[in-house]
Design a protein around this motif. Structure first.
Motif, PDB file in Angstrom:
ATOM      1  N   GLY A   1       0.820  -1.215   0.000  1.00 49.92           N
ATOM      2  CA  GLY A   1       0.000   0.000   0.000  1.00 49.92           C
ATOM      3  C   GLY A   1       0.851   1.261   0.000  1.00 49.92           C
ATOM      4  O   GLY A   1       0.544   2.233  -0.695  1.00 49.92           O
ATOM      5  N   SER A   2       1.941   1.238   0.745  1.00 50.19           N
ATOM      6  CA  SER A   2       2.849   2.394   0.785  1.00 50.19           C
ATOM      7  C   SER A   2       3.451   2.666  -0.580  1.00 50.19           C
ATOM      8  O   SER A   2       3.555   3.819  -1.008  1.00 50.19           O
ATOM      9  CB  SER A   2       3.967   2.155   1.800  1.00 50.19           C
ATOM     10  OG  SER A   2       3.443   2.080   3.103  1.00 50.19           O
ATOM     11  N   MET A   3       3.853   1.607  -1.279  1.00 53.16           N
ATOM     12  CA  MET A   3       4.434   1.788  -2.610  1.00 53.16           C
ATOM     13  C   MET A   3       3.400   2.316  -3.605  1.00 53.16           C
ATOM     14  O   MET A   3       3.710   3.172  -4.440  1.00 53.16           O
ATOM     15  CB  MET A   3       5.046   0.486  -3.106  1.00 53.16           C
ATOM     16  CG  MET A   3       6.327   0.133  -2.366  1.00 53.16           C
ATOM     17  SD  MET A   3       7.093  -1.376  -2.963  1.00 53.16           S
ATOM     18  CE  MET A   3       7.599  -0.876  -4.598  1.00 53.16           C
ATOM     19  N   LEU A   4       2.169   1.814  -3.509  1.00 54.47           N
ATOM     20  CA  LEU A   4       1.101   2.320  -4.378  1.00 54.47           C
ATOM     21  C   LEU A   4       0.850   3.802  -4.118  1.00 54.47           C
ATOM     22  O   LEU A   4       0.756   4.601  -5.067  1.00 54.47           O
ATOM     23  CB  LEU A   4      -0.180   1.515  -4.171  1.00 54.47           C
ATOM     24  CG  LEU A   4      -0.215   0.127  -4.778  1.00 54.47           C
ATOM     25  CD1 LEU A   4      -1.351  -0.691  -4.182  1.00 54.47           C
ATOM     26  CD2 LEU A   4      -0.345   0.194  -6.298  1.00 54.47           C
ATOM     27  N   MET A   5       0.744   4.173  -2.850  1.00 53.07           N
ATOM     28  CA  MET A   5       0.485   5.574  -2.511  1.00 53.07           C
ATOM     29  C   MET A   5       1.637   6.465  -2.947  1.00 53.07           C
ATOM     30  O   MET A   5       1.414   7.550  -3.491  1.00 53.07           O
ATOM     31  CB  MET A   5       0.223   5.719  -1.004  1.00 53.07           C
ATOM     32  CG  MET A   5      -1.073   5.095  -0.526  1.00 53.07           C
ATOM     33  SD  MET A   5      -2.554   5.845  -1.246  1.00 53.07           S
ATOM     34  CE  MET A   5      -2.538   7.448  -0.454  1.00 53.07           C
ATOM     35  N   GLN A   6       2.869   6.034  -2.736  1.00 51.87           N
ATOM     36  CA  GLN A   6       4.023   6.854  -3.127  1.00 51.87           C
ATOM     37  C   GLN A   6       4.060   7.065  -4.639  1.00 51.87           C
ATOM     38  O   GLN A   6       4.321   8.164  -5.114  1.00 51.87           O
ATOM     39  CB  GLN A   6       5.334   6.225  -2.651  1.00 51.87           C
ATOM     40  CG  GLN A   6       6.543   7.108  -2.924  1.00 51.87           C
ATOM     41  CD  GLN A   6       6.450   8.453  -2.232  1.00 51.87           C
ATOM     42  OE1 GLN A   6       6.247   8.532  -1.032  1.00 51.87           O
ATOM     43  NE2 GLN A   6       6.578   9.542  -2.998  1.00 51.87           N
ATOM     44  N   THR A   7       3.775   6.012  -5.397  1.00 47.36           N
ATOM     45  CA  THR A   7       3.763   6.144  -6.850  1.00 47.36           C
ATOM     46  C   THR A   7       2.655   7.096  -7.296  1.00 47.36           C
ATOM     47  O   THR A   7       2.860   7.936  -8.182  1.00 47.36           O
ATOM     48  CB  THR A   7       3.606   4.768  -7.523  1.00 47.36           C
ATOM     49  OG1 THR A   7       4.659   3.906  -7.067  1.00 47.36           O
ATOM     50  CG2 THR A   7       3.662   4.874  -9.034  1.00 47.36           C
ATOM     51  N   LEU A   8       1.490   6.987  -6.666  1.00 35.94           N
ATOM     52  CA  LEU A   8       0.390   7.905  -6.968  1.00 35.94           C
ATOM     53  C   LEU A   8       0.803   9.345  -6.677  1.00 35.94           C
ATOM     54  O   LEU A   8       0.586  10.249  -7.490  1.00 35.94           O
ATOM     55  CB  LEU A   8      -0.847   7.517  -6.158  1.00 35.94           C
ATOM     56  CG  LEU A   8      -2.100   8.344  -6.387  1.00 35.94           C
ATOM     57  CD1 LEU A   8      -2.667   8.083  -7.774  1.00 35.94           C
ATOM     58  CD2 LEU A   8      -3.134   8.019  -5.323  1.00 35.94           C
ATOM     59  N   HIS A   9       1.414   9.573  -5.518  1.00 29.91           N
ATOM     60  CA  HIS A   9       1.870  10.920  -5.158  1.00 29.91           C
ATOM     61  C   HIS A   9       2.916  11.428  -6.143  1.00 29.91           C
ATOM     62  O   HIS A   9       2.865  12.597  -6.554  1.00 29.91           O
ATOM     63  CB  HIS A   9       2.462  10.924  -3.745  1.00 29.91           C
ATOM     64  CG  HIS A   9       1.464  10.660  -2.678  1.00 29.91           C
ATOM     65  ND1 HIS A   9       1.821  10.230  -1.430  1.00 29.91           N
ATOM     66  CD2 HIS A   9       0.111  10.747  -2.668  1.00 29.91           C
ATOM     67  CE1 HIS A   9       0.733  10.071  -0.688  1.00 29.91           C
ATOM     68  NE2 HIS A   9      -0.310  10.382  -1.429  1.00 29.91           N
ATOM     69  N   ASP A  10       3.856  10.567  -6.513  1.00 27.48           N
ATOM     70  CA  ASP A  10       4.893  10.974  -7.464  1.00 27.48           C
ATOM     71  C   ASP A  10       4.278  11.413  -8.790  1.00 27.48           C
ATOM     72  O   ASP A  10       4.688  12.418  -9.372  1.00 27.48           O
ATOM     73  CB  ASP A  10       5.882   9.833  -7.711  1.00 27.48           C
ATOM     74  CG  ASP A  10       6.756   9.523  -6.505  1.00 27.48           C
ATOM     75  OD1 ASP A  10       6.787  10.325  -5.547  1.00 27.48           O
ATOM     76  OD2 ASP A  10       7.403   8.447  -6.512  1.00 27.48           O
ATOM     77  N   ARG A  11       3.292  10.671  -9.257  1.00 28.52           N
ATOM     78  CA  ARG A  11       2.635  11.031 -10.523  1.00 28.52           C
ATOM     79  C   ARG A  11       1.899  12.355 -10.410  1.00 28.52           C
ATOM     80  O   ARG A  11       1.957  13.188 -11.309  1.00 28.52           O
ATOM     81  CB  ARG A  11       1.664   9.939 -10.950  1.00 28.52           C
ATOM     82  CG  ARG A  11       2.366   8.744 -11.493  1.00 28.52           C
ATOM     83  CD  ARG A  11       1.410   7.757 -12.067  1.00 28.52           C
ATOM     84  NE  ARG A  11       2.178   6.665 -12.639  1.00 28.52           N
ATOM     85  CZ  ARG A  11       1.691   5.806 -13.493  1.00 28.52           C
ATOM     86  NH1 ARG A  11       0.432   5.885 -13.873  1.00 28.52           N
ATOM     87  NH2 ARG A  11       2.447   4.842 -13.971  1.00 28.52           N
ATOM     88  N   ALA A  12       1.187  12.531  -9.311  1.00 27.68           N
ATOM     89  CA  ALA A  12       0.433  13.773  -9.121  1.00 27.68           C
ATOM     90  C   ALA A  12       1.377  14.971  -9.052  1.00 27.68           C
ATOM     91  O   ALA A  12       1.112  16.010  -9.666  1.00 27.68           O
ATOM     92  CB  ALA A  12      -0.419  13.673  -7.865  1.00 27.68           C
TER      93      ALA A  12
END
Length: 170
Positions: free
Chosen positions: A95-106
């Motif tokens: 979940g942390s990796m998914l959230m970090q990738t989402l944040h990086d894209r945003a």
């Protein structure tokens, strides 16, 4: 493990893992999050750039989606949810990796922030804070501090009344 864009062929696995992640005491009953996902995938606010899966080849083990909502019906803002990880992979950083990738894209797209409705103890570790602190008002006032924002650029973060994508019906 790899994080990549969700594609149509992932959807059966995404529905299954979301069902498993949100199943209550009755594992046969379909959680509301599964129906919400079905609707989000056809919602005008759906943006495939913000729908990500975690894959432990060849198995899809996690999913996060953020869809376009708005502040004051005119300023587009992403709203996260649902986030799901297969129970056997939970508490392993998926979940942390998914959230970090989402944040990086945003952030790479120059977005000023992302909102979500969730547990402040959990999402606080990702930098989320009460949205009210920034003048962002949820569609349901009872959400209180559970309605949060992850700020990337406070100077351009709009304030006002937030509405999730239409499929959220709120």
């Amino acid at each position: 493990m790899q994080i990549r864009d969700e594609v149509f062929d992932d959807r059966a696995a995404v529905f299954a893992l979301t069902h498993a992640a949100f199943a209550g005491t009755d594992p046969v009953a379909e959680p509301a999050e599964v129906d919400l996902l079905r609707n989000l995938f056809t919602d005008p606010g759906y943006d495939p750039h913000y729908s990500l899966v975690a894959v432990d080849t060849p198995v899809v083990i996690g999913h996060v989606i953020a869809t376009w909502g708005s502040i004051d019906d005119s300023k587009p803002v992403l709203g996260v949810g649902p986030v799901a990880v297969s129970p056997e992979y939970q508490r392993n950083g998926v979940g942390s990796m998914l959230m970090q990738t989402l944040h990086d894209r945003a952030q790479a797209q120059g977005l000023p922030g992302i909102v979500l409705l969730g547990d402040p103890k959990y999402y606080g570790r990702f930098g989320y804070e009460a949205a009210a602190k920034y003048g962002i008002v949820p569609s349901d006032p009872s959400w209180g501090d559970y309605f949060m924002v992850r700020v990337f650029d406070e100077a351009t973060l709009p304030a006002g009344n937030f509405r999730y994508a239409a499929s959220f019906a709120c």
